[in-house]
Write a protein that holds these residues in place. Sequence first.
Motif, mmCIF file in Angstrom:
data_model
loop_
_atom_site.group_PDB
_atom_site.id
_atom_site.type_symbol
_atom_site.label_atom_id
_atom_site.label_comp_id
_atom_site.label_asym_id
_atom_site.label_seq_id
_atom_site.Cartn_x
_atom_site.Cartn_y
_atom_site.Cartn_z
ATOM 1 N N LEU A 124 0.856 -1.185 0.000
ATOM 2 C CA LEU A 124 0.000 0.000 0.000
ATOM 3 C C LEU A 124 0.894 1.237 0.000
ATOM 4 C CD1 LEU A 124 -2.804 1.399 0.346
ATOM 5 C CD2 LEU A 124 -2.441 1.221 2.818
ATOM 6 N N GLU A 125 0.618 2.150 -0.898
ATOM 7 C CA GLU A 125 1.449 3.339 -1.020
ATOM 8 C C GLU A 125 0.574 4.577 -1.007
ATOM 9 O OE1 GLU A 125 5.238 4.393 -3.746
ATOM 10 O OE2 GLU A 125 3.345 4.322 -4.869
ATOM 11 N N LEU A 126 1.033 5.602 -0.273
ATOM 12 C CA LEU A 126 0.391 6.917 -0.278
ATOM 13 C C LEU A 126 1.313 7.891 -0.976
ATOM 14 C CD1 LEU A 126 -1.723 9.048 0.669
ATOM 15 C CD2 LEU A 126 -0.370 9.256 2.773
ATOM 16 N N ARG A 127 0.795 8.557 -1.974
ATOM 17 C CA ARG A 127 1.600 9.514 -2.729
ATOM 18 C C ARG A 127 1.110 10.923 -2.415
ATOM 19 N NH1 ARG A 127 0.975 6.126 -8.404
ATOM 20 N NH2 ARG A 127 2.233 4.324 -7.752
ATOM 21 N N LEU A 128 2.044 11.746 -1.954
ATOM 22 C CA LEU A 128 1.747 13.130 -1.607
ATOM 23 C C LEU A 128 2.639 14.058 -2.410
ATOM 24 C CD1 LEU A 128 1.733 12.754 2.298
ATOM 25 C CD2 LEU A 128 -0.280 12.864 0.821
ATOM 26 N N ASP A 129 2.145 15.241 -2.700
ATOM 27 C CA ASP A 129 3.012 16.255 -3.293
ATOM 28 C C ASP A 129 3.423 17.225 -2.185
ATOM 29 O OD1 ASP A 129 0.896 18.059 -2.903
ATOM 30 O OD2 ASP A 129 0.144 17.752 -4.933
ATOM 31 N N GLY A 130 4.267 18.150 -2.519
ATOM 32 C CA GLY A 130 4.814 19.032 -1.510
ATOM 33 C C GLY A 130 3.774 19.862 -0.784
ATOM 34 N N THR A 131 2.714 20.238 -1.464
ATOM 35 C CA THR A 131 1.704 21.090 -0.835
ATOM 36 C C THR A 131 0.777 20.306 0.079
ATOM 37 O OG1 THR A 131 0.214 20.822 -2.726
ATOM 38 C CG2 THR A 131 1.738 22.699 -2.778
ATOM 39 N N THR A 132 0.635 19.000 -0.141
ATOM 40 C CA THR A 132 -0.285 18.200 0.678
ATOM 41 C C THR A 132 0.431 17.389 1.751
ATOM 42 O OG1 THR A 132 -0.216 16.405 -0.952
ATOM 43 C CG2 THR A 132 -2.005 18.021 -1.151
#
Length: 515
Positions: free
Chosen positions: A478-486
Amino acid sequence: MDGQEETHGHWDPFGRPLFNDPKARALSRVGVVDIGSNSVRLVVFDGAARSPAYFYNEKIMCGLGAGMAETGRLNPEGRERALRAMLRFRALANGMDLPDLTVVATAAMRDAEDGEEFRRVLESATGLRVWVIDGAEEARLSAQGVLLGWPGSYGLVCDIGGSSMELAEIHDGEVGRRVTSPLGPLKLRDIEGGRKARDKQIKRELKALAEHMGTQRDRLFLVGGSWRAIARIDMHRRGYPLQVLHEYRMDAESVRETVAYIEETEDHDTLRKACGVSATRMALVPFASEVLLRLLECFEPKDIAISSYGIREGMLFEQMPQELRDRDPLVEACRFAEAKDARMPGFGAALYDFVLPLFPDASASRRRLIHAACLLHDVSWRAHPDYRAEVCFDNATRANMGGLKHWERVYLGLALLHRYRNKREGTRFEDLFALLDEPHQTEAEVLGKALRFGAMLWTLKADGTGPRLAWDAETRALELRLDGTTAPLYGEVGESRLKSLADALGADSRDVTIV
């Protein structure tokens, strides 16, 4: 996020919501009156949400058709009660600022010698137009009521009233052949010669009905108060945990056992009270039971479904534009609820995109449940935090919505329970979980915990940007992908909720990737 547009790349067969469309808003208050052989009922629908919302519902047991087999005329006391009921309903409609009520009268008034005269009395006293419809039209409207709850259904609709019983076939969302018969329990009760004479009459009538309708081996939809009373008693006999009549299923063996149970029960008064059946209705149940047994022998349906929707809902369906008829009643109702009660209307669409990767093999029917859960995930936010999970489960399992099987109600309720609570053990709903097998219980838990985690990420959007989940069922990753703003949204609470989701999935690894 006004809830008026939903565009997500995975699945969107429903188009934009219609409840604010002028064609739908014209149905925001629809009042109908059904003058039957046994009762007179007013229903005011809030019709814009596609599923029938009962703004007002009142029934008065008048017994217009009582004794007609002997006299050929409407029951005198029933006439007085019906007239008083209609005057009250007219006054209620005026108080609600409703447009003119749509009033239909069925078997008693169309068959009675004084039916036409009484129609004129009612029209003169109330100023309302009273439509006395024939049996074929009554069958059509009842069938349309079933289609309101089951779009695209197929099978045989059987609507039993006090003085008549109608059959109609439905297929591909259309009403086909239809026919009426004098097999209402009020008429059967008045037949001289007891059960043997009634059985002879029932067999004769059913033979004629079968000749007209042809082979019917699909689902049998039962409409009408006497059928619902039998279903309530069946629930009581079986100890069935979910007391929702709409979409309740029986088979022929269960019906036979319940009819025998009714016949063997000496104290009908205690039985009817335990089942929530009125004394007036209970008096007709034995006669309706005799018809039902012969009906099952004659048509041998593959299964039996109780429909709470009938002629009155069919009258609402009649006024719906085709575009609204074609909508899924569950999803439209959930969209309506989100727009009315959620803190961020429209967020459900983004949440749906966020959780969908966890269910890569979900069928279209399963995806609509996932979609519904996402739309409903926040509508109970005003409830006390200690009871929010219970309120969500109650709302999902007992809501007056069409397009939901009983197991689907529990699936939806369990997902929303886990939206607010990690564990389902120790709740007062545990007897209902048996309606859902273990794999579906686990799936509902995964969905609920995904909603619980995703609800924290208020920057979610339905455009493919923002936080995203990735799930590999083969490697259990399971992977969670976030960008810098989130990324700042993922704190200690988020980490705890993601771990709970991973545990529910049986994930071997949990990675947080910031891109």
